[in-house]
Write a protein that holds these residues in place. Structure first.
Motif, mmCIF file in Angstrom:
data_model
loop_
_atom_site.group_PDB
_atom_site.id
_atom_site.type_symbol
_atom_site.label_atom_id
_atom_site.label_comp_id
_atom_site.label_asym_id
_atom_site.label_seq_id
_atom_site.Cartn_x
_atom_site.Cartn_y
_atom_site.Cartn_z
ATOM 1 N N VAL A 133 8.488 54.826 59.318
ATOM 2 C CA VAL A 133 8.279 55.937 60.244
ATOM 3 C C VAL A 133 9.602 56.345 60.875
ATOM 4 N N GLY A 134 10.497 55.382 61.072
ATOM 5 C CA GLY A 134 11.792 55.685 61.665
ATOM 6 C C GLY A 134 12.672 56.506 60.749
ATOM 7 N N THR A 135 12.821 56.049 59.503
ATOM 8 C CA THR A 135 13.729 56.733 58.583
ATOM 9 C C THR A 135 13.174 58.064 58.098
ATOM 10 N N GLN A 136 11.862 58.160 57.926
ATOM 11 C CA GLN A 136 11.282 59.361 57.331
ATOM 12 C C GLN A 136 10.791 60.385 58.343
ATOM 13 N N GLY A 156 18.167 52.657 60.844
ATOM 14 C CA GLY A 156 17.806 52.770 59.432
ATOM 15 C C GLY A 156 18.658 53.751 58.656
ATOM 16 N N MET A 157 19.572 54.451 59.337
ATOM 17 C CA MET A 157 20.374 55.475 58.652
ATOM 18 C C MET A 157 21.355 54.884 57.651
ATOM 19 N N ILE A 158 21.901 53.710 57.954
ATOM 20 C CA ILE A 158 22.851 53.081 57.037
ATOM 21 C C ILE A 158 22.180 52.806 55.697
ATOM 22 N N ALA A 159 20.981 52.255 55.778
ATOM 23 C CA ALA A 159 20.236 51.944 54.555
ATOM 24 C C ALA A 159 19.792 53.208 53.834
ATOM 25 N N ALA A 160 19.293 54.181 54.600
ATOM 26 C CA ALA A 160 18.806 55.416 53.994
ATOM 27 C C ALA A 160 19.926 56.165 53.284
#
Length: 324
Positions: A96-99, A74-78
């Motif tokens: 939950v993954g990104t935050q 999810g880091m690319i999107a975040a």
């Protein structure tokens, strides 16, 4: 320049800023809004995002375009969302993954989860643990016994290292003291397809992702990781009734704006979101799929995130999950 002149200029500047903000809030949105999703198509976050985009667009009277940016947990999107122009025309579906999880499993990440401006909570959905139909495990107890008899033989698919589905099975492993190997994929949909295609043995994900394959006879659903059964999957026993109440995990989504997004724009987006979540047809559609509508203030969001961080920090540390 005389002091009075300076004060007049400052006053005019302040007035212009107020007028600009008011005009922006009045005219926003004047063009389509982009909703960035941190995973590929087919997963629970994507499914919720597409339903939300359709209804949110009606409230905003603008098209809301879903843009999937999968990869790197999810880091690319975040990162893309955080670096986007802070004008309200780009929003982000946090998970939950990104935050929560990424900062726990990585010493360095390319974005700041706490820098986003919360618009509001969206949904949550308890997870189902399922196995391929020919595995030979027709119940939760049978799966546990099979895993204990042959440590390391069974494997599971997930939406990626550190994703909620990954952590869900890690929690299962800790509770039942079993050794099951991990096979990461780019999305929950890919992981489910791998189990259906017999390239993996088991998978844990949200009800809308798992149950269609279960009802098609391609997967066996063994347990719902919650305190009680779900209206959307009443045939699946809860972990509490099977004697493993600690096995509780759900996917959740929160709508966020890039850092620095004007408060008046956030208010417009927030009001549209709350109207969308209050629609009976929207709530019913989500509940039938196994998701629950979440609502709450920005303070309640911060409290929720703090509780989630404490919960998953224990699991990450115990399972020694790291991407370093």
């Amino acid at each position: 320049m005389k002091k009075t002149g300076v004060l007049q200029l400052a006053g005019w500047a302040a007035l212009m800023m107020m007028m600009t903000g008011a005009a922006q809030a009045t005219t926003f949105p004047a063009q389509p809004v982009r909703l960035i999703v941190p995973f590929g198509a087919g997963g629970i976050t994507d499914l919720v995002a597409r339903q939300l985009a359709q209804q949110l667009g009606k409230e905003l009277e603008q098209t809301v375009i879903v843009e999937n940016k999968a990869g790197a947990g999810g880091m690319i999107a975040a990162q893309a969302a955080q670096n986007a122009k802070a004008d309200g025309y780009t929003v982000f579906m946090g998970t939950v993954g990104t935050q929560v999880v990424n900062p726990l499993i990585l010493s360095k990440i390319s974005y700041d989860p706490q820098a986003f401006v919360p618009i509001g909570m969206v949904t949550g959905s308890p997870y189902v643990l399922a196995v391929r139909s020919d595995l030979g495990a027709q119940s939760y107890a049978q799966l546990v016994n099979l895993a204990r008899q042959e440590p390391g033989r069974l494997n599971f698919g997930s939406a990626g290292i550190g994703s909620a589905p990954h952590l869900g099975v890690e929690l299962f492993k800790l509770i039942e003291q079993v050794d099951v190997r991990h096979i990461p994929f780019k999305s929950g949909g890919e992981a489910v397809s791998a189990v259906v295609g017999r390239h993996a043995d088991m998978v844990m994900d949200a009800i809308p992702v798992i149950m269609p394959q279960v009802r098609a006879g391609k997967l066996h659903a063994l347990v719902l990781a919650d305190s009680q059964r779900s209206f959307a999957a009443p045939e699946v026993p809860s972990s509490a009734e099977l004697g493993s109440p600690e096995l509780r995990i759900s996917s959740w989504n929160v709508l966020l704006a890039p850092p620095g997004t004007p408060q008046e724009v956030v208010v417009v987006l927030g009001e549209a979101l709350q109207k969308t979540l209050a629609k009976p047809e929207f709530k019913t559609q989500l509940e039938q799929q196994g998701s629950q509508v979440y609502t709450g203030t920005q303070d309640e969001y911060q409290n929720f995130i703090a509780a989630e961080r404490s919960k998953w920090q224990r699991i990450v540390q115990t399972a020694e999950i790291s991407l370093e």
